[in-house]
Design a protein around this motif. Structure first.
Motif, PDB file in Angstrom:
ATOM      1  N   MET A 168       0.925  -1.400  -0.143  1.00  0.00           N
ATOM      2  CA  MET A 168       0.193   0.072  -0.226  1.00  0.00           C
ATOM      3  C   MET A 168       0.921   1.527  -0.400  1.00  0.00           C
ATOM      4  O   MET A 168       1.190   1.222   0.616  1.00  0.00           O
ATOM      5  CB  MET A 168      -0.835  -0.447   1.464  1.00  0.00           C
ATOM      6  CG  MET A 168      -1.970   1.341   1.447  1.00  0.00           C
ATOM      7  SD  MET A 168      -2.698   0.798   2.584  1.00  0.00           S
ATOM      8  CE  MET A 168      -4.241   2.654   2.560  1.00  0.00           C
ATOM      9  N   SER A 169       0.346   2.193  -0.742  1.00  0.00           N
ATOM     10  CA  SER A 169       1.346   3.181  -1.250  1.00  0.00           C
ATOM     11  C   SER A 169       1.096   4.076   0.011  1.00  0.00           C
ATOM     12  O   SER A 169       0.115   4.210   0.747  1.00  0.00           O
ATOM     13  CB  SER A 169       1.381   3.750  -1.974  1.00  0.00           C
ATOM     14  OG  SER A 169       0.144   4.250  -2.405  1.00  0.00           O
ATOM     15  N   THR A 170       2.906   5.346   0.130  1.00  0.00           N
ATOM     16  CA  THR A 170       2.149   6.039   1.231  1.00  0.00           C
ATOM     17  C   THR A 170       1.704   7.949   0.403  1.00  0.00           C
ATOM     18  O   THR A 170       2.862   7.494   0.042  1.00  0.00           O
ATOM     19  CB  THR A 170       2.937   6.073   2.508  1.00  0.00           C
ATOM     20  OG1 THR A 170       3.100   5.259   3.259  1.00  0.00           O
ATOM     21  CG2 THR A 170       2.878   7.675   3.181  1.00  0.00           C
ATOM     22  N   PRO A 171       0.638   8.684   0.463  1.00  0.00           N
ATOM     23  CA  PRO A 171       1.356   9.440  -0.020  1.00  0.00           C
ATOM     24  C   PRO A 171       2.362  10.334   0.678  1.00  0.00           C
ATOM     25  O   PRO A 171       2.382  10.445   2.015  1.00  0.00           O
ATOM     26  CB  PRO A 171      -0.095  10.502   0.052  1.00  0.00           C
ATOM     27  CG  PRO A 171      -1.340   9.252   0.634  1.00  0.00           C
ATOM     28  CD  PRO A 171       0.059   8.659   1.172  1.00  0.00           C
ATOM     29  N   LEU A 172       2.927  11.380  -0.593  1.00  0.00           N
ATOM     30  CA  LEU A 172       3.916  12.613   0.249  1.00  0.00           C
ATOM     31  C   LEU A 172       3.353  13.722  -0.534  1.00  0.00           C
ATOM     32  O   LEU A 172       2.684  14.150  -1.359  1.00  0.00           O
ATOM     33  CB  LEU A 172       5.743  12.071  -0.760  1.00  0.00           C
ATOM     34  CG  LEU A 172       6.234  13.332   0.000  1.00  0.00           C
ATOM     35  CD1 LEU A 172       6.689  12.420   1.449  1.00  0.00           C
ATOM     36  CD2 LEU A 172       7.926  12.701  -0.997  1.00  0.00           C
ATOM     37  N   VAL A 173       3.480  14.387   0.392  1.00  0.00           N
ATOM     38  CA  VAL A 173       2.998  16.438   0.839  1.00  0.00           C
ATOM     39  C   VAL A 173       4.080  17.098   0.539  1.00  0.00           C
ATOM     40  O   VAL A 173       4.705  16.941   1.725  1.00  0.00           O
ATOM     41  CB  VAL A 173       1.704  16.457   1.600  1.00  0.00           C
ATOM     42  CG1 VAL A 173       1.583  17.714   1.259  1.00  0.00           C
ATOM     43  CG2 VAL A 173       0.621  15.371   1.369  1.00  0.00           C
ATOM     44  N   LEU A 174       4.569  17.161  -0.023  1.00  0.00           N
ATOM     45  CA  LEU A 174       5.836  18.583  -0.807  1.00  0.00           C
ATOM     46  C   LEU A 174       5.196  19.691  -0.332  1.00  0.00           C
ATOM     47  O   LEU A 174       4.133  20.189  -1.131  1.00  0.00           O
ATOM     48  CB  LEU A 174       6.488  18.094  -1.870  1.00  0.00           C
ATOM     49  CG  LEU A 174       6.818  19.582  -1.965  1.00  0.00           C
ATOM     50  CD1 LEU A 174       9.126  18.789  -0.831  1.00  0.00           C
ATOM     51  CD2 LEU A 174       8.110  19.171  -3.345  1.00  0.00           C
ATOM     52  N   ALA A 175       6.015  20.261   1.179  1.00  0.00           N
ATOM     53  CA  ALA A 175       5.331  21.841   1.451  1.00  0.00           C
ATOM     54  C   ALA A 175       6.209  22.759   1.352  1.00  0.00           C
ATOM     55  O   ALA A 175       6.876  23.529   1.774  1.00  0.00           O
ATOM     56  CB  ALA A 175       5.559  21.908   2.700  1.00  0.00           C
ATOM     57  N   SER A 176       6.198  22.821  -0.513  1.00  0.00           N
ATOM     58  CA  SER A 176       6.863  23.238  -1.242  1.00  0.00           C
ATOM     59  C   SER A 176       6.739  24.194  -2.890  1.00  0.00           C
ATOM     60  O   SER A 176       6.359  22.706  -3.474  1.00  0.00           O
ATOM     61  CB  SER A 176       8.452  22.980  -0.816  1.00  0.00           C
ATOM     62  OG  SER A 176       9.409  23.977  -2.041  1.00  0.00           O
ATOM     63  N   ALA A 177       7.069  24.764  -3.292  1.00  0.00           N
ATOM     64  CA  ALA A 177       6.593  25.045  -4.306  1.00  0.00           C
ATOM     65  C   ALA A 177       7.901  25.420  -5.103  1.00  0.00           C
ATOM     66  O   ALA A 177       7.954  25.620  -6.692  1.00  0.00           O
ATOM     67  CB  ALA A 177       6.777  26.792  -4.556  1.00  0.00           C
ATOM     68  N   SER A 178       9.020  24.498  -4.797  1.00  0.00           N
ATOM     69  CA  SER A 178      10.725  24.343  -5.806  1.00  0.00           C
ATOM     70  C   SER A 178       9.861  23.306  -7.055  1.00  0.00           C
ATOM     71  O   SER A 178      10.056  22.783  -6.430  1.00  0.00           O
ATOM     72  CB  SER A 178      11.478  23.895  -4.988  1.00  0.00           C
ATOM     73  OG  SER A 178      12.304  23.474  -5.477  1.00  0.00           O
ATOM     74  N   PRO A 179      10.164  23.922  -7.910  1.00  0.00           N
ATOM     75  CA  PRO A 179      10.036  22.803  -8.403  1.00  0.00           C
ATOM     76  C   PRO A 179      10.953  21.702  -8.844  1.00  0.00           C
ATOM     77  O   PRO A 179      11.162  20.769  -9.446  1.00  0.00           O
ATOM     78  CB  PRO A 179      10.081  23.723 -10.716  1.00  0.00           C
ATOM     79  CG  PRO A 179      10.234  25.525 -10.076  1.00  0.00           C
ATOM     80  CD  PRO A 179      10.131  25.102  -8.038  1.00  0.00           C
ATOM     81  N   ALA A 180      12.356  22.389  -8.671  1.00  0.00           N
ATOM     82  CA  ALA A 180      13.638  21.471  -8.501  1.00  0.00           C
ATOM     83  C   ALA A 180      13.435  20.058  -7.348  1.00  0.00           C
ATOM     84  O   ALA A 180      13.448  19.282  -8.033  1.00  0.00           O
ATOM     85  CB  ALA A 180      14.737  22.374  -8.005  1.00  0.00           C
ATOM     86  N   ARG A 181      12.516  20.597  -5.862  1.00  0.00           N
ATOM     87  CA  ARG A 181      12.570  19.697  -5.407  1.00  0.00           C
ATOM     88  C   ARG A 181      11.666  18.793  -5.460  1.00  0.00           C
ATOM     89  O   ARG A 181      11.409  17.259  -5.799  1.00  0.00           O
ATOM     90  CB  ARG A 181      12.043  20.075  -3.842  1.00  0.00           C
ATOM     91  CG  ARG A 181      12.971  21.164  -3.236  1.00  0.00           C
ATOM     92  CD  ARG A 181      12.517  21.475  -1.706  1.00  0.00           C
ATOM     93  NE  ARG A 181      14.032  21.706  -1.547  1.00  0.00           N
ATOM     94  CZ  ARG A 181      13.851  23.053  -1.146  1.00  0.00           C
ATOM     95  NH1 ARG A 181      12.631  24.050  -1.309  1.00  0.00           N
ATOM     96  NH2 ARG A 181      14.857  24.332  -0.169  1.00  0.00           N
ATOM     97  N   ARG A 182      10.168  18.615  -6.539  1.00  0.00           N
ATOM     98  CA  ARG A 182       9.367  18.537  -6.721  1.00  0.00           C
ATOM     99  C   ARG A 182      10.010  17.255  -8.091  1.00  0.00           C
ATOM    100  O   ARG A 182       9.598  15.730  -8.831  1.00  0.00           O
ATOM    101  CB  ARG A 182       8.577  18.737  -7.996  1.00  0.00           C
ATOM    102  CG  ARG A 182       7.509  18.519  -8.014  1.00  0.00           C
ATOM    103  CD  ARG A 182       5.821  19.286  -8.900  1.00  0.00           C
ATOM    104  NE  ARG A 182       6.102  20.329  -9.107  1.00  0.00           N
ATOM    105  CZ  ARG A 182       6.403  21.618  -9.335  1.00  0.00           C
ATOM    106  NH1 ARG A 182       6.241  21.839  -7.901  1.00  0.00           N
ATOM    107  NH2 ARG A 182       6.442  22.651 -10.775  1.00  0.00           N
ATOM    108  N   THR A 183      10.777  17.721  -9.131  1.00  0.00           N
ATOM    109  CA  THR A 183      11.530  16.923 -10.546  1.00  0.00           C
ATOM    110  C   THR A 183      12.090  15.889  -9.526  1.00  0.00           C
ATOM    111  O   THR A 183      12.275  14.932  -9.717  1.00  0.00           O
ATOM    112  CB  THR A 183      12.483  18.189 -11.003  1.00  0.00           C
ATOM    113  OG1 THR A 183      11.298  18.694 -11.937  1.00  0.00           O
ATOM    114  CG2 THR A 183      12.854  16.951 -11.959  1.00  0.00           C
ATOM    115  N   THR A 184      13.011  16.541  -8.425  1.00  0.00           N
ATOM    116  CA  THR A 184      14.260  15.421  -7.784  1.00  0.00           C
ATOM    117  C   THR A 184      12.832  13.719  -7.137  1.00  0.00           C
ATOM    118  O   THR A 184      13.539  13.203  -7.794  1.00  0.00           O
ATOM    119  CB  THR A 184      14.327  16.111  -6.765  1.00  0.00           C
ATOM    120  OG1 THR A 184      15.263  17.592  -6.946  1.00  0.00           O
ATOM    121  CG2 THR A 184      15.470  14.654  -5.718  1.00  0.00           C
TER     122      THR A 184
END
Length: 201
Positions: free
Chosen positions: A1-17
């Motif tokens: 079962m997958s665990t959702p990860l919420v990213l509290a950041s607007a950074s496109p670089a973090r999202r891409t990583t």
């Protein structure tokens, strides 16, 4: 079962990583005013801002009840001083004239909260960054791209500024803004399996 990860950041670089590592984060921008925290050593500043960002979104309606919430913030340390986003072209150019041919330490604070239990794991990753001895013309051209204005330390390693970084000592992902090895340790500390975060395999 997958665990959702919420990213509290607007950074496109973090999202891409995170996406490249098989994780499709749910992005919820914290809106934290980074200027509200000051007078802390650079590594502590990065961690406190990460903690504030995490706390700012954990109770939002769009956060799943079974999620992990990740707050991150990065600060460049040069001569013991914490350098965040310059915002202003003149400030970015001044930064680069003081950084060129030298080395700084990029601190990225990570704060991970398990929504169901309320448990928190947090740590700061630190990577030494070696800057090329760039010319005034290169600095002016780089600042004119706009890239250095909204990133910690006025540079990116994964964008236009990558040519001006001659090397690093430590984790490359940490310089981008989220250390995958460190994040994995925090995930394990909270009792989750790293592969449970993968949304693409």
């Amino acid at each position: 079962m997958s665990t959702p990860l919420v990213l509290a950041s607007a950074s496109p670089a973090r999202r891409t990583t995170l996406r490249a590592a098989g994780i499709e984060p749910i992005v919820v921008v914290s809106g934290v005013d980074e200027s509200q925290v000051a007078d802390l050593p650079p590594a502590e500043l990065a961690l406190q801002l990460a903690e504030l960002k995490c706390a700012a979104v954990v109770d939002r309606d769009e956060v799943p009840s079974d999620a992990l919430v990740l707050g991150c913030d990065s600060v460049l340390e040069l001569d013991g001083e914490a350098l965040g986003k310059p915002h202003d072209p003149d400030e970015a150019a001044r930064r680069w004239r003081s950084m060129r041919g030298r080395s700084g330490v990029l601190h990225s604070g990570h704060c991970l909260r398990d929504v169901p239990s309320g448990r928190v794991a947090a740590a700061t990753g630190s990577t030494t960054v070696h800057f090329a001895d760039v010319t005034d013309e290169e600095i002016d051209a780089y600042v004119a791209t706009g890239e250095p204005l909204e990133v910690a330390g006025a540079f990116t390693i994964d964008g236009v500024g990558g040519a001006f970084i001659t090397g690093i000592d430590g984790d490359h992902h940490n310089v981008v803004g989220v250390s995958l090895p460190l994040l994995r340790e925090l995930v394990l500390e909270l009792g989750h399996a790293w592969p449970s975060l993968w949304t693409t395999t």
